[in-house]
Design an enzyme around this catalytic site. Sequence first.
Site, mmCIF file in Angstrom:
data_model
loop_
_atom_site.group_PDB
_atom_site.id
_atom_site.type_symbol
_atom_site.label_atom_id
_atom_site.label_comp_id
_atom_site.label_asym_id
_atom_site.label_seq_id
_atom_site.Cartn_x
_atom_site.Cartn_y
_atom_site.Cartn_z
ATOM 1 N N VAL A 73 17.460 -23.742 98.678
ATOM 2 C CA VAL A 73 18.092 -22.292 99.262
ATOM 3 C C VAL A 73 19.213 -21.862 97.232
ATOM 4 O O VAL A 73 19.838 -23.177 97.000
ATOM 5 C CB VAL A 73 18.941 -21.811 100.069
ATOM 6 C CG1 VAL A 73 19.542 -20.162 100.092
ATOM 7 C CG2 VAL A 73 18.683 -22.438 101.287
ATOM 8 N N GLY A 104 30.275 -20.267 108.685
ATOM 9 C CA GLY A 104 31.135 -20.331 106.637
ATOM 10 C C GLY A 104 30.544 -20.909 105.924
ATOM 11 O O GLY A 104 31.046 -20.647 104.765
ATOM 12 N N GLY A 105 29.334 -21.557 106.372
ATOM 13 C CA GLY A 105 28.482 -21.989 104.851
ATOM 14 C C GLY A 105 27.993 -21.048 104.220
ATOM 15 O O GLY A 105 27.251 -19.150 104.706
ATOM 16 N N ILE A 135 24.313 -20.722 104.281
ATOM 17 C CA ILE A 135 23.224 -19.553 104.714
ATOM 18 C C ILE A 135 23.947 -19.367 106.473
ATOM 19 O O ILE A 135 23.539 -18.174 106.525
ATOM 20 C CB ILE A 135 22.194 -20.689 106.032
ATOM 21 C CG1 ILE A 135 21.370 -21.557 104.994
ATOM 22 C CG2 ILE A 135 21.447 -20.459 106.591
ATOM 23 C CD1 ILE A 135 20.639 -20.259 103.822
ATOM 24 N N LYS A 141 12.973 -31.206 103.864
ATOM 25 C CA LYS A 141 13.322 -32.741 104.081
ATOM 26 C C LYS A 141 13.326 -33.465 104.702
ATOM 27 O O LYS A 141 13.567 -34.817 104.668
ATOM 28 C CB LYS A 141 14.824 -33.118 102.639
ATOM 29 C CG LYS A 141 14.749 -32.392 101.781
ATOM 30 C CD LYS A 141 16.897 -32.339 101.146
ATOM 31 C CE LYS A 141 16.355 -32.088 99.397
ATOM 32 N NZ LYS A 141 15.827 -31.081 99.879
#
Length: 612
Positions: free
Chosen positions: A450, A293-294, A296, A412
């Site tokens: 992103v 659901g995110g 990406i 990161k």
Amino acid sequence: MKKKRYLLLVTVDSLLIITSVFLSFFLLVSIRGSITGILATALFLLMFYHVFSVLFGLHKKRWRYASIEELIGVLYAVTLAHLASLVLQISYPALMYGKVLVVTLLFNIVAIAGVRLAWRYYKHYGWTAFPGVSQKRKMNVSNGKRTLIVGAGEAGRMLAKQIRNSPHIQTVVTGFVDDDKTTHHLLISGYPVLGDIGSMERIIKEQDVNHIVIALPSVDKRRLRDIITRAKELVHNVQTLPMIEDIALGKVSVHQVRDVRIEDLLGRESVELDLDAIEAEIKGRTVLVTGAGGSIGSEICRQLLRFSPERLVLLGHGENSIYTIHMELSRLATKTELIPVIADVQDRARIRQVMEAYAPSHVYHAAAHKHVPLMECNPSEAIKNNVIGTRNVAEAADLSGVATFVLVSTDKAVNPPNVMGATKRLAEMTVQMMSRQSATKFTAVRFGNVLGSRGSVVPLFKQQIERGGPVTVTHPDMTRYFMTIPEASRLVLQSGALAKGGEIFVLDMGEPVKITDLARNLIHLSGFTEEEIPIEFSGIRPGEKLYEELLSAEEVYREPVFPNILIGKTVPFNHEAIDDFLDRFHALSADEMKQYAISLANSRAPITQVAK
């Protein structure tokens, strides 16, 4: 309506042919003594012309769009009709009028083609005999946009013609700019090429331009970025055409001109996929995506449907986001079975249950906590979700015989000074450990920030601009790598197809972008200046770095394994220390968690320290 139009075309062409026959006989022969010849010639020409006009589709074309192609069709149809009539008349010497047929041929070509061109002229320019003067008058009195088109190639020409032929569009084309000097001072579709792109500032002032359209769909991204940046400095309203693929398919339209987007300013060519390799991996298989659901995860699901998996398992912790992506994909015309699953990656038993139930061949693990400052305040949640959650999904994939497991990671994770980056690096180490002992191909994909994702700085900047500013940047020298959501998702899919086990794939993201420049570009794209929306510096937040790296010095391979995709070497690390930390971290204070997680991620923490 179609029948009426067809009958009109047949009637007009027939009248023109008959008139040409009578006129030719009047000029070359006596009409009184040639009634039989006139009737026979007219009949033969009408019969053969309409046969050939059907073969060449002349009556199916719109007169207002009459072009060279249609004129050639008229030439063929008329010429073949006369040749066929000549052959037939040779069989009947009494009806033979060779000179008449030659003159009739010329009359018919001029008349039939001329009527079509005259109709096109009328539809484009009306009754005026001086279209250039009419256009200049329109430019002087128009209250709409005064548009400069960047690019005098085919795309620019098509755009100019569509604007000119659409009276409802309140846009006046002042001309073109193009770096091809052979086009300078020429007229293209009735509009002048005023100079090169470097002359835009002068031309904009001279022509009172308030709108620029960039019609360079095939230009490389770096050049496009430079042109957009320059155009935005000169006028607020800058738009661009779709990509070259859309133009090649005939999709270019005035209505498809779009506003410049922030991703147009990345200055990097988009990642192209090896579609055959991905389809061979995915088609007919069951695929599971965590964090579906995110930002990406949902885009990975959209991209996956292109390759026709048999089943797509949408796994996520938030019911609303899973419901949203499931409903979106359900509306698509797909034969893939969509399976929404609510589950927490921290729940080891539930993840194993899901994996056993659906037995996926491919797993894309996108579920993670990604917000740097929030994870600094909540290190235990970052560890549980990003590291233990990854271990749970990886172990379940191993037990269920998954063929390929792809971890979505981040830049990161390179030399991390913060909890979020450290936990993502520990997640990478976890899948690399699994790769050594499993038949499953475990791999990780690492990329930068992103654009448009939930944690991206871009939505924050947009909100600040909408509120009237200021736009807050932490430090004037802060830089980041950026990519679009579709780019990130394509990289994930391509890496899964390339995976052999244990690799870390990285997109070659070109040069890093200064956050200050990004903020400035967004302000300009929103139609403001920095005087209207100022930029303020708030100071570096806990856990942030001034710049990010895609690979550490020890990981770098010089050669890409695929166009624009690099691979990182596997760096030795102490997996026993990681296991020991994950077993004991809940007993540590928040500061100790941070210290040990960051030390482990940088391969600096001895086992004895963690075991205390």
